[in-house]
Design a protein around this motif. Structure first.
Motif, PDB file in Angstrom:
ATOM      1  N   LYS A 102      -0.973  -9.978 -94.612  1.00 18.94           N
ATOM      2  CA  LYS A 102      -0.149  -8.972 -95.291  1.00 18.94           C
ATOM      3  C   LYS A 102      -0.704  -7.576 -95.005  1.00 18.94           C
ATOM      4  CE  LYS A 102       2.879  -9.746 -97.440  1.00 18.94           C
ATOM      5  NZ  LYS A 102       4.302  -9.823 -97.039  1.00 18.94           N
ATOM      6  N   GLY A 103      -2.015  -7.423 -94.980  1.00 18.66           N
ATOM      7  CA  GLY A 103      -2.629  -6.146 -94.644  1.00 18.66           C
ATOM      8  C   GLY A 103      -2.259  -5.714 -93.232  1.00 18.66           C
ATOM      9  N   GLN A 104      -2.265  -6.659 -92.303  1.00 17.71           N
ATOM     10  CA  GLN A 104      -1.872  -6.351 -90.932  1.00 17.71           C
ATOM     11  C   GLN A 104      -0.392  -5.989 -90.867  1.00 17.71           C
ATOM     12  OE1 GLN A 104      -3.840  -5.988 -88.211  1.00 17.71           O
ATOM     13  NE2 GLN A 104      -1.973  -5.189 -87.304  1.00 17.71           N
ATOM     14  N   GLU A 105       0.430  -6.681 -91.650  1.00 18.00           N
ATOM     15  CA  GLU A 105       1.864  -6.377 -91.702  1.00 18.00           C
ATOM     16  C   GLU A 105       2.094  -4.954 -92.227  1.00 18.00           C
ATOM     17  OE1 GLU A 105       5.896  -8.108 -93.890  1.00 18.00           O
ATOM     18  OE2 GLU A 105       4.076  -9.315 -93.881  1.00 18.00           O
ATOM     19  N   ILE A 106       1.325  -4.566 -93.225  1.00 14.95           N
ATOM     20  CA  ILE A 106       1.431  -3.205 -93.778  1.00 14.95           C
ATOM     21  C   ILE A 106       1.007  -2.182 -92.722  1.00 14.95           C
ATOM     22  CG2 ILE A 106       0.406  -1.601 -95.447  1.00 14.95           C
ATOM     23  CD1 ILE A 106       0.408  -3.945 -97.450  1.00 14.95           C
ATOM     24  N   ASN A 107      -0.090  -2.465 -92.021  1.00 11.22           N
ATOM     25  CA  ASN A 107      -0.542  -1.545 -90.971  1.00 11.22           C
ATOM     26  C   ASN A 107       0.506  -1.403 -89.867  1.00 11.22           C
ATOM     27  OD1 ASN A 107      -2.932  -1.021 -92.291  1.00 11.22           O
ATOM     28  ND2 ASN A 107      -4.080  -2.558 -91.153  1.00 11.22           N
ATOM     29  N   ASP A 108       1.130  -2.521 -89.481  1.00 12.42           N
ATOM     30  CA  ASP A 108       2.184  -2.479 -88.464  1.00 12.42           C
ATOM     31  C   ASP A 108       3.377  -1.659 -88.960  1.00 12.42           C
ATOM     32  OD1 ASP A 108       0.588  -4.063 -86.874  1.00 12.42           O
ATOM     33  OD2 ASP A 108       1.684  -5.920 -87.299  1.00 12.42           O
ATOM     34  N   TYR A 109       3.720  -1.836 -90.237  1.00 15.18           N
ATOM     35  CA  TYR A 109       4.838  -1.092 -90.830  1.00 15.18           C
ATOM     36  C   TYR A 109       4.536   0.404 -90.832  1.00 15.18           C
ATOM     37  CZ  TYR A 109       8.663  -0.139 -94.128  1.00 15.18           C
ATOM     38  OH  TYR A 109       9.796   0.331 -94.725  1.00 15.18           O
ATOM     39  N   ILE A 110       3.297   0.752 -91.191  1.00 12.85           N
ATOM     40  CA  ILE A 110       2.884   2.159 -91.206  1.00 12.85           C
ATOM     41  C   ILE A 110       2.988   2.746 -89.800  1.00 12.85           C
ATOM     42  CG2 ILE A 110       0.854   3.658 -91.439  1.00 12.85           C
ATOM     43  CD1 ILE A 110       0.061   1.956 -93.880  1.00 12.85           C
ATOM     44  N   GLU A 111       2.535   1.999 -88.815  1.00 11.01           N
ATOM     45  CA  GLU A 111       2.586   2.478 -87.441  1.00 11.01           C
ATOM     46  C   GLU A 111       4.030   2.572 -86.943  1.00 11.01           C
ATOM     47  OE1 GLU A 111       1.201   0.817 -83.127  1.00 11.01           O
ATOM     48  OE2 GLU A 111      -0.213   0.593 -84.789  1.00 11.01           O
ATOM     49  N   LYS A 112       4.831   1.576 -87.255  1.00 14.97           N
ATOM     50  CA  LYS A 112       6.221   1.540 -86.794  1.00 14.97           C
ATOM     51  C   LYS A 112       7.013   2.732 -87.328  1.00 14.97           C
ATOM     52  CE  LYS A 112      10.429  -1.216 -87.155  1.00 14.97           C
ATOM     53  NZ  LYS A 112      11.030  -2.396 -87.766  1.00 14.97           N
ATOM     54  N   HIS A 113       6.778   3.078 -88.589  1.00 18.21           N
ATOM     55  CA  HIS A 113       7.549   4.139 -89.235  1.00 18.21           C
ATOM     56  C   HIS A 113       6.804   5.472 -89.274  1.00 18.21           C
ATOM     57  CE1 HIS A 113      10.781   1.457 -90.334  1.00 18.21           C
ATOM     58  NE2 HIS A 113       9.879   0.576 -90.699  1.00 18.21           N
ATOM     59  N   ASP A 114       5.674   5.550 -88.589  1.00 21.79           N
ATOM     60  CA  ASP A 114       4.899   6.789 -88.497  1.00 21.79           C
ATOM     61  C   ASP A 114       4.626   7.372 -89.883  1.00 21.79           C
ATOM     62  OD1 ASP A 114       3.500   8.771 -87.229  1.00 21.79           O
ATOM     63  OD2 ASP A 114       5.246  10.052 -86.941  1.00 21.79           O
ATOM     64  N   ILE A 115       4.015   6.553 -90.733  1.00 18.19           N
ATOM     65  CA  ILE A 115       3.724   6.950 -92.107  1.00 18.19           C
ATOM     66  C   ILE A 115       2.295   7.445 -92.186  1.00 18.19           C
ATOM     67  CG2 ILE A 115       3.470   6.121 -94.481  1.00 18.19           C
ATOM     68  CD1 ILE A 115       5.596   4.004 -93.820  1.00 18.19           C
ATOM     69  N   ARG A 116       2.106   8.565 -92.881  1.00 21.30           N
ATOM     70  CA  ARG A 116       0.764   9.051 -93.184  1.00 21.30           C
ATOM     71  C   ARG A 116       0.587   8.947 -94.690  1.00 21.30           C
ATOM     72  NH1 ARG A 116       0.743  14.613 -92.071  1.00 21.30           N
ATOM     73  NH2 ARG A 116       2.990  14.484 -91.946  1.00 21.30           N
ATOM     74  N   VAL A 117      -0.434   8.230 -95.129  1.00 24.98           N
ATOM     75  CA  VAL A 117      -0.675   8.035 -96.554  1.00 24.98           C
ATOM     76  C   VAL A 117      -1.671   9.076 -97.023  1.00 24.98           C
ATOM     77  CG1 VAL A 117      -1.486   6.441 -98.320  1.00 24.98           C
ATOM     78  CG2 VAL A 117      -0.242   5.567 -96.352  1.00 24.98           C
ATOM     79  N   GLN A 118      -1.325   9.809 -98.073  1.00 23.07           N
ATOM     80  CA  GLN A 118      -2.219  10.795 -98.666  1.00 23.07           C
ATOM     81  C   GLN A 118      -2.503  10.387-100.096  1.00 23.07           C
ATOM     82  OE1 GLN A 118      -0.151  14.507 -98.423  1.00 23.07           O
ATOM     83  NE2 GLN A 118      -0.764  14.860 -96.308  1.00 23.07           N
ATOM     84  N   ARG A 119      -3.735  10.568-100.529  1.00 20.62           N
ATOM     85  CA  ARG A 119      -4.111  10.303-101.922  1.00 20.62           C
ATOM     86  C   ARG A 119      -3.758  11.511-102.763  1.00 20.62           C
ATOM     87  NH1 ARG A 119      -4.110   5.155-102.611  1.00 20.62           N
ATOM     88  NH2 ARG A 119      -5.078   4.180-100.838  1.00 20.62           N
ATOM     89  N   GLY A 120      -3.454  11.318-104.036  1.00 22.96           N
ATOM     90  CA  GLY A 120      -2.967  12.330-104.954  1.00 22.96           C
ATOM     91  C   GLY A 120      -3.557  13.717-104.862  1.00 22.96           C
ATOM     92  N   ALA A 121      -4.834  13.920-105.154  1.00 28.49           N
ATOM     93  CA  ALA A 121      -5.417  15.267-105.235  1.00 28.49           C
ATOM     94  C   ALA A 121      -6.110  15.689-103.948  1.00 28.49           C
ATOM     95  CB  ALA A 121      -6.410  15.322-106.380  1.00 28.49           C
TER      96      ALA A 121
END
Length: 144
Positions: A102-121
């Motif tokens: 599932k972690g690998q699936e999430i990483n693939d999804y992030i890469e596929k959709h060019d997502i950058r995750v930022q933490r709140g502050a």
């Protein structure tokens, strides 16, 4: 918000991409919670088995199974508990493998959709500029 994410051939809105990402994260959390629950069950089984080894085998014993309380003897319950204790590590291992997938699936999804995750502050002076390259990426802000 603009339509983005042309890599997969389909155009998806930012909300759809975010909903898909959140769904994957929720599935990952559920797997982690189940692993934690099974590890607690394994520890409880160990404690109960240790306790029951010190009790005489003909003594009355109660066991809760699926919300139903069963009355048996220690001699009847102990082998069942030991069998369950032996099976729990393999179930935990299988769930850990699912969690890794599932972690690998999430990483693939992030890469596929060019997502950058930022933490709140943590977003500071490095805010993305409004040029053509930033319009093509998705930014998710995770709180906490």
């Amino acid at each position: 918000m603009s339509k983005t994410s042309n890599k997969g051939g389909k155009t998806r809105s930012n909300e759809e991409v975010f909903a898909g990402f959140q769904s994957l994260r929720n599935e990952q959390r559920q797997l982690a919670n189940k692993i934690s629950e099974l590890e607690m069950d394994l520890n409880e089984h160990k404690i109960v088995i240790e306790t029951l080894h010190a009790v005489e085998p003909k003594r009355k014993c109660f066991r809760m199974i699926g919300g139903v309380l069963l009355e048996r003897t220690v001699a009847e319950i102990l082998p069942e508990l030991e069998t369950n204790k032996e099976r729990l590590p393999s179930a935990i291992q299988a769930l850990n493998e699912q969690l890794a997938r599932k972690g690998q699936e999430i990483n693939d999804y992030i890469e596929k959709h060019d997502i950058r995750v930022q933490r709140g502050a943590q977003h500071s002076a490095e805010e993305p500029s409004q040029d053509s390259s930033s319009a093509k990426s998705n930014v998710l802000v995770a709180s906490g």
